[in-house]
Design an enzyme around this catalytic site. Structure first.
Site, short mmCIF file in Angstrom:
data_model
loop_
_atom_site.label_atom_id
_atom_site.label_comp_id
_atom_site.label_asym_id
_atom_site.label_seq_id
_atom_site.Cartn_x
_atom_site.Cartn_y
_atom_site.Cartn_z
CE1 TYR A 75 -3.10 -2.92 0.14
CE2 TYR A 75 -3.72 -2.30 2.36
CZ TYR A 75 -3.88 -3.12 1.26
OH TYR A 75 -4.81 -4.11 1.28
CE LYS A 123 2.73 -17.47 2.17
NZ LYS A 123 2.29 -18.88 2.36
CG ASP A 144 -0.11 -20.29 4.46
OD1 ASP A 144 0.72 -19.68 5.17
OD2 ASP A 144 0.22 -21.12 3.61
CG ASP A 172 -6.72 -4.05 4.39
OD1 ASP A 172 -7.70 -3.85 5.14
OD2 ASP A 172 -6.71 -3.72 3.19
#
Ligand code: NAD
Length: 355
Positions: free
Chosen positions: A124, A191, A224, A248
């Site tokens: 972002y 990740k 995940d 987010d």
């Protein structure tokens, strides 16, 4: 003492939830001097810019603002005013406490998770390269030279920027918050297994900072797995610190756990400025209908009272909100599909319960 606070009604359903919140805040007896500022679509019409200097100056002057949501056109038009506001005021923390209040219809009981989301960078940051742009082609040439990888020529690119500076300060905020608020564990989600450099840097920084807080348990978890664990065993999460993009997404996931966007508050915080606002957006289809739930904005108001040092009023306001939720009568359609009340009636009921 009167608190000077910038009040930003926003657009869509913003003005209705902001007004309901203002009424309840005033009913606590805390004295406010409101400085109303316009941003978003209404500012576009009035000033030709969605984020006028007047609004920014007001927030800088007062240091505290409460804000209704603001609409961002999708895919074209001006970039998100919310993102711009966070970047311009360097509100690098997005703080979102999610807890289940008794009486809320959700299978997830006893959730009490505080999300600490980095607010200024990552995907972002607004550094994007459009398909077919000459600069995009130059970027692809650089990628080929640096990595030997050929990028599809009809690609668009959004850069995922993770800095050590931003990672360090957000992780420090999460641990400081845990320390100040008697929280026991901070979990970082990432990740880094795939994104070795960007998320790898975030994870390394998290592990380094964690050493400065030996009394607080630190856990790191792949994103995940975090999603699955949040749904399967949400009670293992206490404070959850995340880079911007994942933060987010997981904010809305946690909002879902505790009963939906109608009860999900938030704050954007910098070193000396804070802007309080709900997680939800401007839900334009419900504009002006006195229909939507003001509780998320009101709970953001409770966070603001804590920030202003008005702990007693904050507790009384939260108890009154919790009482109305538990009472199950004066609630909007999202919490009470059968015979719901309107936005302003929720405010009336909460004001009646204030002690
Ligand atoms: P949204 O949160 O506005 O609405 C999604 C749906 O959630 C609504 O249609 C409604 O069914 C429900 N909902 C939202 N708030 C509710 C409330 N208070 N009470 C009851 N139900 C509620 O999300 P969206 O439709 O993706 O976004 C609409 C606009 O809001 C977009 O322009 C988006 O960019 C903007 N937005 C602004 C902010 C912000 O100002 N901080 C945050 C998110 C989205």
């Amino acid at each position: 003492m009167k608190h000077r606070v910038t009040l930003i009604p926003g657009d869509g359903i913003g003005p209705e939830v902001a007004e309901a919140t203002r009424r309840v805040l005033e009913a606590t007896g805390v004295q406010f001097q409101w400085d109303t500022a316009v941003i978003g679509q209404n500012a576009m019409k009035k000033y030709g810019t969605p984020l006028p200097d007047e609004a920014l100056e007001s927030i800088k002057r007062n240091k505290v603002a409460i804000k209704g949501p603001v609409t961002t056109p999708i895919g074209s038009g001006f970039r998100s005013v919310n993102v711009a506001l966070r970047q311009k005021l360097d509100l690098y923390v997005c703080l979102r406490p999610y807890k289940t209040y008794p009486g809320v219809d959700t299978p997830f009981k006893n959730v009490d998770i505080v999300i600490v989301r980095e607010n200024t960078e990552d995907l972002y940051a607004g550094v994007e390269f459009d398909k077919d742009d000459a600069m995009t082609m130059r970027l692809f040439d650089l990628v080929l030279e640096a990595t030997g990888k050929e990028v599809r020529k009809d690609s668009a690119v959004s850069l995922k920027l993770i800095s050590e500076t931003a990672s360090r300060r957000i992780v420090k905020f999460a641990f400081d918050y845990a320390r100040k608020n008697g929280r026991k564990r901070v979990t970082a989600s990432h990740k880094a297994n795939i994104l070795k450099f960007s998320d790898g840097l975030f994870l390394r920084t998290f592990r380094e900072v964690a050493k400065e807080y030996p009394e607080i348990e630190s856990v790191d978890m792949v994103l995940d797995a975090t999603c699955m664990q949040l749904v399967r065993k949400s009670e293992q999460f206490d404070v959850l610190v995340l880079p911007n993009f994942y933060g987010d997404l997981l904010s809305d996931l946690c909002a879902g756990l505790v009963g939906g966007l109608g009860v999900a508050p938030g704050a954007n915080i910098g070193d000396d400025i804070a802007v309080f606002e709900p997680t939800h957006g401007s839900a334009p289809k419900y504009t002006g209908q006195n229909k939507v739930n003001p509780i998320a904005t009101m709970l953001s108001g409770v966070m603001m009272l804590h920030y202003l040092g008005e702990q007693n009023a904050a507790d009384r306001m939260e108890n009154a909100i919790a009482g109305v939720i538990a009472g199950g009568k004066s609630l909007t359609y999202d919490m009470k599909p059968n015979k719901p009340v309107g936005t302003s009636q929720v405010a009336d009921a909460i004001i009646d319960r204030l002690e």
